[in-house]
Design a protein around this motif. Sequence first.
Motif, short mmCIF file in Angstrom:
data_model
loop_
_atom_site.label_atom_id
_atom_site.label_comp_id
_atom_site.label_asym_id
_atom_site.label_seq_id
_atom_site.Cartn_x
_atom_site.Cartn_y
_atom_site.Cartn_z
N LEU A 74 -13.54 17.13 6.56
CA LEU A 74 -12.85 15.84 6.50
C LEU A 74 -11.35 16.07 6.58
CD1 LEU A 74 -12.78 12.75 5.95
CD2 LEU A 74 -12.86 13.31 3.50
N PRO A 75 -10.71 15.77 7.73
CA PRO A 75 -9.26 15.97 7.83
C PRO A 75 -8.52 14.92 7.02
CG PRO A 75 -10.09 14.89 9.81
CD PRO A 75 -11.30 15.22 8.96
N ASP A 76 -7.39 15.31 6.45
CA ASP A 76 -6.57 14.37 5.69
C ASP A 76 -5.41 13.92 6.57
OD1 ASP A 76 -5.98 13.00 3.16
OD2 ASP A 76 -4.11 14.14 3.30
N ALA A 114 -16.24 20.10 -2.82
CA ALA A 114 -15.26 20.28 -1.76
C ALA A 114 -14.20 21.29 -2.16
CB ALA A 114 -14.58 18.94 -1.44
N ILE A 115 -13.66 21.96 -1.14
CA ILE A 115 -12.46 22.76 -1.29
C ILE A 115 -11.48 22.29 -0.22
CG2 ILE A 115 -13.65 24.79 -2.23
CD1 ILE A 115 -13.35 26.05 0.59
N LEU A 116 -10.20 22.52 -0.44
CA LEU A 116 -9.19 22.17 0.55
C LEU A 116 -8.78 23.41 1.32
CD1 LEU A 116 -6.76 19.69 -1.24
CD2 LEU A 116 -8.72 19.18 0.22
N SER A 117 -8.66 23.26 2.63
CA SER A 117 -8.22 24.36 3.48
C SER A 117 -6.97 23.95 4.24
CB SER A 117 -9.32 24.74 4.47
OG SER A 117 -8.84 25.72 5.39
N ALA A 118 -6.03 24.89 4.33
CA ALA A 118 -4.85 24.72 5.19
C ALA A 118 -4.84 25.81 6.26
CB ALA A 118 -3.58 24.76 4.35
N ASP A 119 -6.04 26.28 6.63
CA ASP A 119 -6.16 27.31 7.64
C ASP A 119 -5.59 26.80 8.97
OD1 ASP A 119 -7.47 29.85 8.77
OD2 ASP A 119 -8.32 28.26 10.02
N GLN A 132 -1.19 16.94 13.39
CA GLN A 132 -2.42 17.52 12.86
C GLN A 132 -2.45 17.28 11.36
OE1 GLN A 132 -2.03 21.65 14.10
NE2 GLN A 132 -1.28 22.24 12.07
N PRO A 133 -3.65 17.29 10.76
CA PRO A 133 -3.71 17.10 9.31
C PRO A 133 -3.07 18.26 8.59
CG PRO A 133 -5.85 17.76 10.16
CD PRO A 133 -4.97 17.53 11.36
N ARG A 134 -2.58 18.01 7.38
CA ARG A 134 -2.00 19.09 6.58
C ARG A 134 -3.06 19.86 5.82
NH1 ARG A 134 2.74 15.54 4.11
NH2 ARG A 134 1.22 13.94 4.67
N THR A 135 -4.19 19.20 5.55
CA THR A 135 -5.33 19.88 4.92
C THR A 135 -6.63 19.30 5.48
OG1 THR A 135 -5.44 18.31 3.06
CG2 THR A 135 -4.14 20.33 2.72
N VAL A 136 -7.68 20.06 5.32
CA VAL A 136 -9.03 19.61 5.65
C VAL A 136 -9.91 19.90 4.44
CG1 VAL A 136 -11.05 19.96 7.13
CG2 VAL A 136 -8.75 20.00 8.13
N ALA A 137 -10.66 18.90 4.00
CA ALA A 137 -11.63 19.11 2.92
C ALA A 137 -12.92 19.63 3.52
CB ALA A 137 -11.88 17.81 2.17
#
Length: 200
Positions: A74-76, A114-119, A132-137
């Motif tokens: 889920l992109p933020d 959920a975890i948050l990724s900034a990969d 682009q999103p700053r994080t993706v759950a």
Amino acid sequence: MEIRSVEALEALYGQPGQAATVKVTPFLTPAYRTFVERAHFCVLTTVGPEGTDASPRGDDGPVVRVLDAQTLALPDWKGNERIDSLRNIVRDGRVSLMFFVQGSNNVIRVNGRAILSADPELLSSFARGAAQPRTVALITVQEAYSQCARALIRSQLWSGENRAEGLPTVGDMLREITEGGIDGAAYDAAWPVRAAATMW
């Protein structure tokens, strides 16, 4: 009379039918996946030290990317910068989602963690031009199931009737809360341009 025990609560209700119990799966079945992939809108619920938070999430295509039967991405996208849901995910991780498809009286519910990724590679895979999103759950599905359609049928959610006419605007609400400190009319007038410029 306040109900103070599960036993007292259960005494007021009958037993759930077979369909209500067998529908719960620990992954997305092919049918559940089809529904989720068609959903442009969901409600994300999280929990943290301050309590619960429910946040609407939407996209002009699928609101989540199904990575596999047990993993959603889920992109933020751009919001109001409060990051209430994201704070909760970092601190707790428990999430629930309700997926809506316009015109359908069914809802698919997903519970998980959920975890948050900034990969950088993951973020860039969601890019919209330069944005682009700053994080993706990344959500691990623990339960998935369909919701009884009665609530959407009762509400006539997709009836086409315009119930928004005469509602207060966000500017009206802000003017009221700040007792005139925020110019509500100016806020409302500027909003469409600001939203268009910051959609992604």
